[in-house]
Design an enzyme around this catalytic site. Structure first.
Site, PDB file in Angstrom:
ATOM      1  N   GLU A  96       6.143   6.382  -9.196  1.00  0.00           N
ATOM      2  CA  GLU A  96       4.742   5.964  -9.106  1.00  0.00           C
ATOM      3  C   GLU A  96       3.974   6.884  -8.155  1.00  0.00           C
ATOM      4  O   GLU A  96       2.877   7.352  -8.459  1.00  0.00           O
ATOM      5  CB  GLU A  96       4.638   4.518  -8.608  1.00  0.00           C
ATOM      6  CG  GLU A  96       5.216   3.497  -9.560  1.00  0.00           C
ATOM      7  CD  GLU A  96       4.923   2.066  -9.112  1.00  0.00           C
ATOM      8  OE1 GLU A  96       3.831   1.792  -8.592  1.00  0.00           O
ATOM      9  OE2 GLU A  96       5.803   1.211  -9.290  1.00  0.00           O
TER      10      GLU A  96
ATOM     11  N   ASP B 231      -3.517  -4.383 -17.868  1.00  0.00           N
ATOM     12  CA  ASP B 231      -2.457  -3.383 -18.047  1.00  0.00           C
ATOM     13  C   ASP B 231      -2.537  -2.704 -19.420  1.00  0.00           C
ATOM     14  O   ASP B 231      -1.521  -2.452 -20.079  1.00  0.00           O
ATOM     15  CB  ASP B 231      -1.070  -4.018 -17.831  1.00  0.00           C
ATOM     16  CG  ASP B 231      -0.898  -4.556 -16.419  1.00  0.00           C
ATOM     17  OD1 ASP B 231      -1.521  -3.995 -15.501  1.00  0.00           O
ATOM     18  OD2 ASP B 231      -0.167  -5.543 -16.234  1.00  0.00           O
TER      19      ASP B 231
ATOM     20  N   ASN C 253      -5.474   2.652 -12.751  1.00  0.00           N
ATOM     21  CA  ASN C 253      -4.508   1.659 -12.267  1.00  0.00           C
ATOM     22  C   ASN C 253      -3.104   2.226 -12.418  1.00  0.00           C
ATOM     23  O   ASN C 253      -2.855   3.045 -13.300  1.00  0.00           O
ATOM     24  CB  ASN C 253      -4.620   0.370 -13.086  1.00  0.00           C
ATOM     25  CG  ASN C 253      -3.655  -0.710 -12.606  1.00  0.00           C
ATOM     26  OD1 ASN C 253      -3.497  -0.928 -11.394  1.00  0.00           O
ATOM     27  ND2 ASN C 253      -2.989  -1.380 -13.528  1.00  0.00           N
TER      28      ASN C 253
ATOM     29  N   GLY D  21       0.788  -1.238   0.000  1.00  0.00           N
ATOM     30  CA  GLY D  21       0.000   0.000   0.000  1.00  0.00           C
ATOM     31  C   GLY D  21       0.808   1.270   0.000  1.00  0.00           C
ATOM     32  O   GLY D  21       0.363   2.291   0.539  1.00  0.00           O
TER      33      GLY D  21
ATOM     34  N   ASN E 180       1.602   3.083  -2.720  1.00  0.00           N
ATOM     35  CA  ASN E 180       0.890   4.024  -3.605  1.00  0.00           C
ATOM     36  C   ASN E 180      -0.361   4.553  -2.919  1.00  0.00           C
ATOM     37  O   ASN E 180      -0.697   5.731  -3.040  1.00  0.00           O
ATOM     38  CB  ASN E 180       0.531   3.344  -4.927  1.00  0.00           C
ATOM     39  CG  ASN E 180       1.687   3.380  -5.900  1.00  0.00           C
ATOM     40  OD1 ASN E 180       2.040   4.440  -6.402  1.00  0.00           O
ATOM     41  ND2 ASN E 180       2.307   2.230  -6.136  1.00  0.00           N
TER      42      ASN E 180
ATOM     43  N   LEU F 298      -9.873  -8.355 -13.142  1.00  0.00           N
ATOM     44  CA  LEU F 298     -11.279  -7.937 -13.032  1.00  0.00           C
ATOM     45  C   LEU F 298     -12.045  -8.364 -14.283  1.00  0.00           C
ATOM     46  O   LEU F 298     -11.511  -8.350 -15.388  1.00  0.00           O
ATOM     47  CB  LEU F 298     -11.348  -6.425 -12.841  1.00  0.00           C
ATOM     48  CG  LEU F 298     -10.707  -5.929 -11.534  1.00  0.00           C
ATOM     49  CD1 LEU F 298     -10.528  -4.424 -11.544  1.00  0.00           C
ATOM     50  CD2 LEU F 298     -11.536  -6.355 -10.324  1.00  0.00           C
TER      51      LEU F 298
ATOM     52  N   MET G 172      -4.039  -7.127  -6.822  1.00  0.00           N
ATOM     53  CA  MET G 172      -3.568  -8.223  -7.671  1.00  0.00           C
ATOM     54  C   MET G 172      -4.666  -9.208  -8.043  1.00  0.00           C
ATOM     55  O   MET G 172      -4.444 -10.424  -7.994  1.00  0.00           O
ATOM     56  CB  MET G 172      -2.380  -8.914  -6.980  1.00  0.00           C
ATOM     57  CG  MET G 172      -1.191  -7.995  -6.774  1.00  0.00           C
ATOM     58  SD  MET G 172      -0.860  -6.923  -8.193  1.00  0.00           S
ATOM     59  CE  MET G 172       0.894  -7.036  -8.352  1.00  0.00           C
ATOM     60  N   ARG G 173      -5.827  -8.728  -8.442  1.00  0.00           N
ATOM     61  CA  ARG G 173      -6.896  -9.591  -8.950  1.00  0.00           C
ATOM     62  C   ARG G 173      -7.274  -9.122 -10.341  1.00  0.00           C
ATOM     63  O   ARG G 173      -7.385  -7.900 -10.578  1.00  0.00           O
ATOM     64  CB  ARG G 173      -8.169  -9.496  -8.086  1.00  0.00           C
ATOM     65  CG  ARG G 173      -8.015  -9.868  -6.646  1.00  0.00           C
ATOM     66  CD  ARG G 173      -7.623 -11.286  -6.397  1.00  0.00           C
ATOM     67  NE  ARG G 173      -8.572 -12.270  -6.898  1.00  0.00           N
ATOM     68  CZ  ARG G 173      -8.288 -13.569  -7.014  1.00  0.00           C
ATOM     69  NH1 ARG G 173      -7.099 -14.024  -6.691  1.00  0.00           N
ATOM     70  NH2 ARG G 173      -9.194 -14.408  -7.453  1.00  0.00           N
TER      71      ARG G 173
ATOM     72  N   HIS H 152       0.915   1.015 -12.983  1.00  0.00           N
ATOM     73  CA  HIS H 152       1.697  -0.143 -13.416  1.00  0.00           C
ATOM     74  C   HIS H 152       3.179   0.236 -13.422  1.00  0.00           C
ATOM     75  O   HIS H 152       3.540   1.302 -13.926  1.00  0.00           O
ATOM     76  CB  HIS H 152       1.251  -0.574 -14.816  1.00  0.00           C
ATOM     77  CG  HIS H 152       1.956  -1.802 -15.284  1.00  0.00           C
ATOM     78  ND1 HIS H 152       1.714  -3.053 -14.755  1.00  0.00           N
ATOM     79  CD2 HIS H 152       2.933  -1.978 -16.213  1.00  0.00           C
ATOM     80  CE1 HIS H 152       2.490  -3.942 -15.343  1.00  0.00           C
ATOM     81  NE2 HIS H 152       3.242  -3.318 -16.229  1.00  0.00           N
TER      82      HIS H 152
HETATM   83  C1  GAR Z   1       3.356  -1.139  -7.399  1.00  0.00           C
HETATM   84  O1  GAR Z   1       4.650  -1.123  -7.921  1.00  0.00           O
HETATM   85  C2  GAR Z   1       2.330  -1.156  -8.511  1.00  0.00           C
HETATM   86  O2  GAR Z   1       2.712  -0.409  -9.622  1.00  0.00           O
HETATM   87  C3  GAR Z   1       2.258  -2.625  -8.832  1.00  0.00           C
HETATM   88  O3  GAR Z   1       2.284  -3.252  -7.583  1.00  0.00           O
HETATM   89  C4  GAR Z   1       3.062  -2.464  -6.673  1.00  0.00           C
HETATM   90  C5  GAR Z   1       2.266  -2.245  -5.421  1.00  0.00           C
HETATM   91  O4  GAR Z   1       3.041  -1.562  -4.460  1.00  0.00           O
HETATM   92  N1  GAR Z   1       1.094  -2.953  -9.593  1.00  0.00           N
HETATM   93  C6  GAR Z   1       1.084  -3.823 -10.588  1.00  0.00           C
HETATM   94  O5  GAR Z   1       2.051  -4.489 -10.920  1.00  0.00           O
HETATM   95  C7  GAR Z   1      -0.241  -3.950 -11.320  1.00  0.00           C
HETATM   96  N2  GAR Z   1      -0.061  -4.500 -12.611  1.00  0.00           N
HETATM   97  P1  GAR Z   1       2.350  -0.756  -3.304  1.00  0.00           P
HETATM   98  O6  GAR Z   1       1.380  -1.742  -2.635  1.00  0.00           O
HETATM   99  O7  GAR Z   1       3.466  -0.387  -2.397  1.00  0.00           O
HETATM  100  O8  GAR Z   1       1.643   0.418  -3.881  1.00  0.00           O
END
Ligand code: GAR
Length: 222
Positions: free
Chosen positions: A181, A152, A114, A18, A20, A100, A97-98, A116
């Site tokens: 990010e 994505d 989202n 979490g 982001n 949809l 990470m699901r 990425h």
């Molecule tokens: C982040 O790097 C995000 O971009 C990625 O998961 C991480 C979550 O980190 N998302 C994906 O890969 C989605 N395709 P966080 O929980 O610290 O935000």
């Protein structure tokens, strides 16, 4: 219905750390930020991000996918019930990470973002940093986009790039990309809720965005 002029009610969906989510919560606490984070939902009951959200005073909910087995739509209906209960207007996926279903994505069409960890459309999916290094790219980064049924993909709202060093590892790259990010997610959400992003022919048109003159050239010619 939300009041006119009121700050948009945003839910963040997470599965893990979490960070982001934390960046969005922090940005939304700033004066004049046009969105408020009113709910964090995790499909993982033990997600670290849930503790973080509670500490920041944001209501949380757990919608575990496991009781629904392979029935993705049943899981998403449970999600949707929670979102409706909190009068959510916009969703930010942040390490959720699901996959949809088209049903859920269609329901939130144009209202679900989202993030990425790659410069889409390159390196969709998992292990983006390791794959970017294996491909030998010199420029890598992060993307915020609207969610469409294909994973994505979807209109790109914001991207940030950095140079890859020859001694970078997936870990060192991840540490730098995550900082980007955090910057672009808050920016992209702001632009969307301010109504400055129009989707035209599958592309995001952002009003009054001037061309960026500086170029990122990697490697440097020393
Ligand atoms: C982040 O790097 C995000 O971009 C990625 O998961 C991480 C979550 O980190 N998302 C994906 O890969 C989605 N395709 P966080 O929980 O610290 O935000």
């Amino acid at each position: 219905m939300a009041k006119k002029g009121a700050r948009k009610r945003v839910a963040i969906l997470i599965s893990g750390r979490g960070s982001n989510m934390g960046a969005l919560i922090k940005a939304a606490k700033l004066k004049n930020y046009p969105a408020q984070i009113v709910l964090v939902i995790s499909n993982e009951p033990n997600a670290e991000g849930l503790k973080r959200a509670r500490k920041a005073g944001v209501p949380t909910a757990i919608v575990d996918h496991r009781p629904h087995g392979k029935n993705r739509e049943a899981f998403e209906r449970a999600l949707d019930t929670e979102l409706a209960r909190h009068k959510i207007e916009l969703i930010c996926l942040a390490g959720f990470m699901r996959l949809l279903t088209p049903w859920f994505v269609g329901r939130w069409n144009g209202s679900m973002l989202n993030i990425h960890p790659a410069l889409l459309p390159a390196f969709k999916g998992l292990d983006t940093h390791a794959r970017a290094l294996a491909a030998g790219v010199k420029i890598h980064g992060a993307t915020v986009h609207f969610v469409v049924p294909e994973m994505d993909s979807g209109p790109i709202i914001a991207q940030a790039a950095l140079g890859v060093a020859s001694n970078d590892t997936p870990v060192s790259l991840a540490a730098r990309v995550i900082k980007l990010e955090h910057r672009i997610y808050a920016l992209a959400l702001k632009l969307v809720v301010q109504g400055r992003v129009r989707i035209v022919g599958g592309r995001c048109m952002i009003g009054k965005s001037a061309p960026v003159k500086s170029a990122l050239v990697v490697p440097k010619d020393r």
